[in-house]
Design a protein around this motif. Structure first.
Motif: not given
Length: 505
Positions: A421-434
């Motif tokens: 789940a963390a990998m998917l959230l980090a993929a777009p390189d969006v600060r909030a998702l990171t």
């Protein structure tokens, strides 16, 4: 215990056998085996009733085995003929400028640390396009050349000056190439591979900035088999503790991650076609993300077959799905037939299907609760059947593997699912998702630390024994398990009146 469905397993073994013969033996042996299968297929078609009585297997199974084996053998002969006629083979002993693409990550040779090697496909020789063909590239240490080869990405086209050596005529490798300089990038990898690498890089960065260096090296390995940030000492502890499989993507990863995707769609009220479609998309995406290693190929095909069976509203059977995965995998990637990693993956999965339930039932009969009995049975059976292959690969066998795998069993799914789940959230390189991804990685830290503690405690120098005793240990435990199963079968066949029921073959 219900009867095993071997109707597809036996043809799969036939396909595996003839593919192995084709890769390991001279062409003449393969031709002889193919002709034999042709004769048997024709004989079976003409005398199906008689052939059907052989060993009680049934005429359809015999015909399917001989026919499919014959077809696979013919396909292998055609491929071998193309390999022999490849233009690169005409340059044996000479030097050529080739354009090639790596098909898997480069790695340092275990036999010689001064050499980097990789599997690749060649697409051009001396500026002339040629049919894509498999080659193995060796890059000796020459200044900074080795580092540049190690940095080569999968699918990235590069130009290099190489010395050509033609193998002995067995297998499907066109040539062995020795690099005479660094690779020069001449293009970009396909878009899907660039996206995959970008996701992996982002995930590594998030892990490195969130948890300790050992935990940061472990989590990408658990989720996508990425061990690039791992430490040599930790890898050695995992090997001695029998936990190396955790760092190589297998059916367990697919079951957790693809299963979670299917469950979410099902809970959201998705139809069966939608659920199956989401599962297939997750399977393909995950396979591309982690790269197509032998265990990944087997697990992905097996999962896809199971999902398609769900779509057809048919009862899923694990053994036929595994057999289908083997046949499809060998048809597309014949080299899997002689890959020990693939063999280990298939053997372990088959053993869990066949042996694990009766061993579990036996443990329950001895008073162990069902949950712990399941865990002990799976860990024991997987260890027993893979011990000889592990000994062949590493030269030693772990004494603590069963205990170590039981100890980390509760932590691995937690770290894998949260990490995915963390990998998917980090993929777009969006600060909030990171930021949210870092929260999930932090939540993985207790599980990661526990796995590292188990590896350190149970992966000491005492935990591994040399190959020869390892083989003896594996055979001894296998005999013990076999006797346990036989005893259970005898007990289960008793009639209520104290007599013995006849055991069906």
């Amino acid at each position: 215990m219900p009867a095993l469905d071997l109707r597809l397993a036996i043809p799969a073994l036939g396909c595996w056998s003839i593919t192995g013969v084709g890769l390991l033996c001279p062409r003449g042996v393969l031709v002889a085996v193919v002709l034999t299968m042709m004769v048997l297929s024709l004989a079976g078609a003409l005398a199906g009733a008689m052939v059907g009585g052989v060993a009680g297997i049934g005429a359809p199974v015999v015909l399917a085995t001989t026919g499919l084996t014959f077809g696979v053998g013919v396909a292998l002969l055609i491929r071998a003929d193309r390999v022999d006629a490849h233009p690169l083979r005409q340059l044996d002993g000479g030097t050529a400028a080739v354009v090639l693409r790596a098909t898997e990550d480069p790695r340092v040779s275990t036999a010689n640390p001064d050499v980097v090697w990789l599997r690749a496909q060649v697409h051009s020789v001396d500026d002339r396009p040629v049919p894509a063909a498999s080659v193995i590239v060796f890059a000796p240490r020459q200044g900074g050349d080795q580092a540049r080869w190690l940095d080569l990405g999968v699918g990235q086209p590069v130009r290099a000056l190489v010395v050509v050596r033609v193998p002995d005529g067995r297998g499907l490798v066109v040539a062995r190439l020795t690099a005479r300089g660094p690779p020069a990038v001449v293009g970009a990898a396909p878009a899907y591979l660039r996206v995959s690498e970008s996701v992996r890089v982002r995930f590594r960065e998030v892990c490195a900035h969130t948890v300790g260096h050992r935990e940061a090296g472990l989590l990408p390995g658990l989720v996508v088999g990425d061990t690039s940030m791992g430490e040599a000492t930790v890898d050695e502890q995992f090997r001695r503790a029998g936990l190396t499989h955790l760092l190589a993507v297998s059916g367990a990863n697919f079951a957790l991650i693809v299963g979670a995707a299917v469950l979410l769609i099902g809970v959201a009220g998705g139809s069966i076609p939608l659920t199956v479609g989401a599962g297939l998309a997750a399977t393909i995406s995950f396979a591309v993300l982690v790269q197509l290693s032998p265990s990944v190929i087997r697990a992905a095909i097996m999962g896809g077959v199971g999902l398609l069976a769900m779509a057809a509203s048919r009862g899923r059977s694990a053994l036929p799905a595994l057999a289908a995965a083997v046949v499809l995998g060998l048809l597309v990637w014949p080299e899997l037939a002689v890959d020990l990693g693939f063999a280990m993956s298939v053997v372990a999965t088959a053993a869990l299907i066949v042996w694990s339930p009766p061993v579990r039932d036996r443990l329950i009969g001895l008073g162990l609760p069902r949950g712990p009995a399941d865990a002990v049975a799976m860990a024991t059976v997987a260890y027993v059947v893979t011990a000889p292959l592990v000994a062949a690969i590493s030269g030693q066998v772990s004494l603590s593997a069963i205990l170590a795998n039981l100890a980390v069993a509760p932590a691995v799914p937690v770290a894998t699912l949260l990490g995915a789940a963390a990998m998917l959230l980090a993929a777009p390189d969006v600060r909030a998702l990171t930021a949210l991804a870092r929260v999930l990685v932090t939540a993985c830290e207790p599980a990661l630390r526990w796995i590292l503690v188990v590896a350190r405690v149970l992966g000491g120098g005492w935990a591994a024994i040399p190959t020869a005793p390892g083989w003896l240990l594996g055979i001894g435990v296998a005999v013990l398990v076999g006797r346990t199963l036989r005893r259970r079968r005898r007990v289960g066949s008793r009639r209520p009146d104290g007599g013995l029921a006849r055991l069906e073959p």
